[in-house]
Design a protein around this motif. Structure first.
Motif, mmCIF file in Angstrom:
data_model
loop_
_atom_site.group_PDB
_atom_site.id
_atom_site.type_symbol
_atom_site.label_atom_id
_atom_site.label_comp_id
_atom_site.label_asym_id
_atom_site.label_seq_id
_atom_site.Cartn_x
_atom_site.Cartn_y
_atom_site.Cartn_z
ATOM 1 N N ALA A 1 0.761 -0.749 0.111
ATOM 2 C CA ALA A 1 0.044 -0.044 -0.287
ATOM 3 C C ALA A 1 0.837 1.134 -0.332
ATOM 4 N N GLN A 2 1.818 0.816 0.476
ATOM 5 C CA GLN A 2 3.006 2.331 0.823
ATOM 6 C C GLN A 2 3.298 2.455 -0.935
ATOM 7 N N GLN A 3 3.827 1.719 -1.382
ATOM 8 C CA GLN A 3 4.651 1.874 -2.472
ATOM 9 C C GLN A 3 3.488 1.954 -3.738
ATOM 10 N N PHE A 4 2.060 0.931 -3.650
ATOM 11 C CA PHE A 4 0.686 0.934 -5.048
ATOM 12 C C PHE A 4 0.114 2.030 -4.432
ATOM 13 N N GLY A 5 -0.804 2.255 -3.452
ATOM 14 C CA GLY A 5 -1.488 2.808 -3.109
ATOM 15 C C GLY A 5 -2.264 1.420 -2.785
ATOM 16 N N GLU A 6 -3.873 1.729 -1.583
ATOM 17 C CA GLU A 6 -4.559 0.965 -1.099
ATOM 18 C C GLU A 6 -5.740 0.045 -2.278
ATOM 19 N N ASP A 7 -5.509 0.413 -3.542
ATOM 20 C CA ASP A 7 -6.334 -0.653 -4.600
ATOM 21 C C ASP A 7 -5.263 -1.224 -5.174
ATOM 22 N N GLU A 8 -4.192 -1.002 -5.760
ATOM 23 C CA GLU A 8 -2.893 -2.154 -6.549
ATOM 24 C C GLU A 8 -2.680 -2.783 -4.814
ATOM 25 N N ALA A 9 -2.508 -2.198 -3.702
ATOM 26 C CA ALA A 9 -1.995 -2.915 -2.861
ATOM 27 C C ALA A 9 -3.055 -4.432 -2.520
ATOM 28 N N GLY A 10 -4.576 -4.713 -2.797
ATOM 29 C CA GLY A 10 -5.136 -5.507 -2.503
ATOM 30 C C GLY A 10 -5.202 -6.720 -3.664
ATOM 31 N N ALA A 11 -5.482 -6.308 -4.661
ATOM 32 C CA ALA A 11 -5.406 -6.575 -6.014
ATOM 33 C C ALA A 11 -4.014 -7.663 -6.130
ATOM 34 N N LEU A 12 -2.396 -6.996 -5.369
ATOM 35 C CA LEU A 12 -1.519 -7.478 -5.740
ATOM 36 C C LEU A 12 -1.216 -8.623 -4.412
ATOM 37 N N MET A 13 -2.060 -8.299 -3.253
ATOM 38 C CA MET A 13 -1.813 -8.881 -2.290
ATOM 39 C C MET A 13 -2.830 -10.360 -2.791
ATOM 40 N N LEU A 14 -4.021 -10.396 -3.891
ATOM 41 C CA LEU A 14 -5.215 -11.400 -4.171
ATOM 42 C C LEU A 14 -4.350 -12.318 -5.121
ATOM 43 N N SER A 15 -3.852 -11.761 -6.055
ATOM 44 C CA SER A 15 -1.987 -12.428 -6.814
ATOM 45 C C SER A 15 -1.261 -12.799 -5.946
ATOM 46 N N ILE A 16 -0.962 -12.528 -4.491
ATOM 47 C CA ILE A 16 0.574 -12.975 -4.009
ATOM 48 C C ILE A 16 -0.306 -14.274 -3.443
ATOM 49 N N ILE A 17 -1.164 -14.491 -3.039
ATOM 50 C CA ILE A 17 -1.801 -15.710 -1.986
ATOM 51 C C ILE A 17 -2.095 -16.912 -3.165
ATOM 52 N N GLY A 18 -2.325 -16.763 -4.703
ATOM 53 C CA GLY A 18 -2.774 -17.776 -5.649
ATOM 54 C C GLY A 18 -1.785 -18.268 -5.331
ATOM 55 N N THR A 19 -0.702 -16.830 -6.088
ATOM 56 C CA THR A 19 0.573 -17.980 -6.576
ATOM 57 C C THR A 19 0.762 -18.549 -5.538
ATOM 58 N N ALA A 20 1.132 -18.251 -4.446
ATOM 59 C CA ALA A 20 1.700 -19.198 -3.037
ATOM 60 C C ALA A 20 1.066 -20.348 -2.845
#
Length: 67
Positions: A38-57
């Motif tokens: 969120a600090q780097q990309f904003g809250e909306d992008e952070a949420g999308a990235l977290m979902l992607s990261i969880i799927g990959t993990a």
């Protein structure tokens, strides 16, 4: 052990020692990851990235533990 592996082990150990349950430790680590993103990309992008990261993990963990 590589620096990345050492840092990962330290983060895991710290989270587990600082909480009363492994699920709380995982939640703490995921919350920290979301804060970093969120600090780097904003809250909306952070949420999308977290979902992607969880799927990959999940995929990587499933592959690593398949019989």
């Amino acid at each position: 052990m590589e620096d990345k592996e050492k840092l990962t082990a330290l983060l895991i150990r710290t989270a587990i020692c600082g909480t009363d349950h492994p699920a709380n430790a995982a939640t703490l680590l995921m919350s920290a990851a979301a804060s970093i993103l969120a600090q780097q990309f904003g809250e909306d992008e952070a949420g999308a990235l977290m979902l992607s990261i969880i799927g990959t993990a999940r995929s990587e963990w499933t592959r690593a533990h398949a019989n």
